[in-house]
Every structure is written in structure tokens, then in C-alpha cells.
Write an enzyme that holds these catalytic residues in place. Structure first.
Site, PDB file in Angstrom:
ATOM      1  N   ASP A 234      59.102  32.816  24.993  1.00  0.00           N
ATOM      2  CA  ASP A 234      59.157  34.131  24.381  1.00  0.00           C
ATOM      3  C   ASP A 234      57.908  34.936  24.726  1.00  0.00           C
ATOM      4  OD1 ASP A 234      60.411  35.970  22.345  1.00  0.00           O
ATOM      5  OD2 ASP A 234      58.486  35.631  21.356  1.00  0.00           O
ATOM      6  N   GLU A 264      60.584  35.319  29.128  1.00  0.00           N
ATOM      7  CA  GLU A 264      60.969  36.672  28.752  1.00  0.00           C
ATOM      8  C   GLU A 264      59.772  37.589  29.021  1.00  0.00           C
ATOM      9  OE1 GLU A 264      61.778  39.451  24.837  1.00  0.00           O
ATOM     10  OE2 GLU A 264      60.352  37.806  24.894  1.00  0.00           O
TER      11      GLU A 264
END
Length: 338
Positions: A234, A264
Site C-alpha cells: 500500500d 500501489e
């Protein structure tokens, strides 16, 4: 090098999922149907205890070692279930030939157990390298002792020295961007807002060797505990790229599997994605955010989009071996409950 993903990955959650602490059990019961649909990999949500306990989607990370095992933040289970249920779901999926990717959130922590009083300086939200005013005394939630876990798995306790910044001063009840005493923002991060190290919560300082050692220790523990096939990272644009390169390398050395890794990096500029792949020496793939935006513009063009340009400036075109394509995910869904 990261292996290429040649299959269909399914994100098995969404932001407003109402699963009644039963997601792990649900996925475990549906593995045969999932396999029949041609799904080759499942991306499961963050499995550790968040600051909101059983109501936490997973990105407000409190205790990475609590996979639904300890009475913390008002519950034993996470939003998705208990540790034992999580581990059983992973095994059930793998027995059907479905790879399991864990969601790893290393950028920040939230829900600290104690306040600490220290010095900090405010920084401008739009230009984070600009300090506004002099140092001041602040009270911040930066002490994590995890009393419910009582040092099982790790005796590491976090304090303000392990963070670079935070966005709330309990002394004045003021929301502002505070850079903590003697800290500097990480340099190997996205350049938006001058420096996009800070995202939310207590921002983890990867210049601190204690932090690096503890995160790597946790990662190895997590792989040994879960035996997952891959990791979804993340908010990597906010995390020091040198740390991520080192972390991925050590996780691959630890894992018994090939360990697919995808990050990400939310930026529509293809050059920023290519730069990050170079900085991490191709150690992970990235979600193709530029392609997502091309899809979005095409879908909202009233039929006027030139489809011959759909792959322009995308990772799929520029470096297809490191591209993970998607249309939408939990971050892009409308912020209204369905």
C-alpha cells in the site's frame, strides 16, 4: 526480479463491505466457485488489527502482529475474522491452485496507546519542505505498547523517535502537519507537494535503523505464519524506495515461494512509475494507474474517445512485464454505501 503475473487477480473486498467478521470463513467456503471462474490469484484485505478494531477496513494500522488473536481496540477479531480463520482461508485457496496475496501497509501507524510530549515544527500542506514558524511543544499519539498482545511475537514498542511526522496536536486540538524534532522527510518518495513522504497517522521513519530492522523482522514472521504467495504494498509512493527495495529482497530470500510483489504507486504520470521501478531495481510490479485513468476518460467521453490511444503513456505499453492492470479498486469506488 519480480515474476510476471499471467492470470486473473481478484480483489476480494471493497471499502464498505459488511461481512460481520466473517470474510475469511466466506472465502474459505467459496474456493471451488472462485477457481471455476478462472481466478488464479486473490488479493485479500489487510489482516491485522487496525485502530478501529472490528470496524477498521485495514489501512489505519495499529498492530501488525495481531491477525485477530488478541483483545485489542475493542475486539479479538478484525473486521474480517480471526487469525485461525485467516490461515485456514489461505490454505483452502492454495489447495484450489489459487495464489494468495496479502495487503501490506507499512507507511504509517494509528491508534497509539499513549501520548508523548515533544518538539515539532509545522510544515505547509501544499509544500511540505516549507516550515511554518518555529518549533513548538506538542502532545502526540506516538507511543505504541500493544498491551493486549503483551510482547508476544515481538517486544518492540514504538515511540516518537520511530516516526517523522503526525497531523494532530492533542495539546491544542489542532490539525496540522507536524514534522517531529530533528526529523527530515524521506527523500526517495514522490515529489508531489514538494515531498510526499507524509500521508496520514504517525508517519514511519525509515531512516531509523530500529524501524527497518523491526519491519523486516515482522515481514519474515508474517511470511512464516501465513505462507502467502505474494504481497500487495500500500501507498509505496510515500515510502522510502531504498527501504522497499531492501524489504522485497529480504522477503524473497525468506519465502518458500516465488513471492509476487505489486505496489500501489498512485500517480498518472508514467515517468514516475518507470522511475520507481528503476529505483527498486524491478523488484516489484506496479498497478497501472495511467491505464486506469485512460479507461475512466474513455468511459466518460460520450463515445468520443480515440480508442487507438487507450494504451498511450501506460505501464502496459512501456513496461508490460511490470504492469498490473485494473479498472477500479476500493480507492476509486464512489464514497457512498451501496
Amino acid at each position: 526480479m519480480n515474476k510476471e503475473i499471467n492470470g486473473v487477480m481478484m480483489q476480494y473486498f471493497e471499502w464498505y463491505l459488511n461481512c460481520n467478521k466473517n470474510l475469511w470463513n466466506t472465502v474459505g467456503k467459496r474456493v471451488e466457485d472462485i477457481a471455476k471462474y478462472g481466478i488464479t490469484a486473490i488479493w485479500l484485505p489487510p489482516a491485522y488489527k487496525g485502530c478501529g478494531g472490528e470496524k477498521e477496513v485495514g489501512y489505519g494500522v495499529y498492530d501488525l502482529y495481531d491477525l485477530g488473536e488478541f483483545e485489542q481496540k475493542g475486539s479479538i477479531a478484525t473486521k474480517y475474522g480471526t487469525k485461525d480463520e485467516y490461515l485456514l482461508a489461505i490454505k483452502a485457496l492454495q489447495q484450489q491452485g489459487i495464489d494468495v496475496y496479502a495487503d501490506v501497509v507499512l507507511n504509517h501507524k494509528m491508534g497509539a496507546d499513549k501520548l508523548q510530549t515533544i518538539k515539532a515544527v509545522k510544515c505547509d500542506w501544499e509544500n511540505r519542505v516549507q516550515e511554518n514558524g518555529e518549533e513548538e511543544t506538542v502532545e502526540v499519539w506516538t507511543k505504541f505498547t500493544f498491551p493486549g498482545r503483551d510482547h508476544k511475537y515481538s517486544d518492540f514498542e514504538w515511540n516518537w523517535t520511530h516516526f517523522t511526522g503526525i497531523d494532530y496536536n492533542s495539546r491544542t486540538k489542532e490539525v496540522a502537519l507536524y514534522k517531529l524534532k530533528n526529523k527530515t522527510w524521506q527523500m526517495n518518495v514522490d515529489g508531489e507537494h514538494g515531498n510526499f513522504d507524509y500521508l496520514m497517522g504517525a508517519d514511519i521513519d525509515f531512516d531509523n535503523q530500529e524501524v527497518v530492522d523491526e519491519c523486516i523482522k515482522w515481514g519474515k514472521w508474517y511470511l512464516e505464519m501465513t505462507d502467502v504467495d505474494g504481497l500487495r504494498f500500500d501507498a509505496v509512493k510515500h515510502i522510502d524506495a531504498e527501504f522497499m527495495k531492501k524489504f522485497v529482497k529480504q522477503m524473497r530470500e525468506k519465502s518458500t515461494r516465488e513471492l509476487f510483489c505489486v505496489g500501489e504507486y498512485w500517480n498518472a504520470n508514467i515517468n514516475e512509475l518507470k522511475k520507481y521501478i528503476d529505483m527498486t531495481e524491478g523488484g516489484m510490479s506496479l498497478f497501472d494507474v495511467p491505464l486506469h485513468y485512460n479507461f475512466y476518460h474513455a468511459a466518460n467521453s460520450n463515445g468520443e474517445y480515440d480508442m487507438s490511444k487507450i494504451l498511450d503513456n501506460t505501464l502496459l505499453k512501456e513496461n508490460w512485464g511490470r504492469a498490473v492492470t485494473f479498472v477500479d479498486n476500493h480507492d476509486t469506488q464512489p464514497r457512498t454505501s451501496s
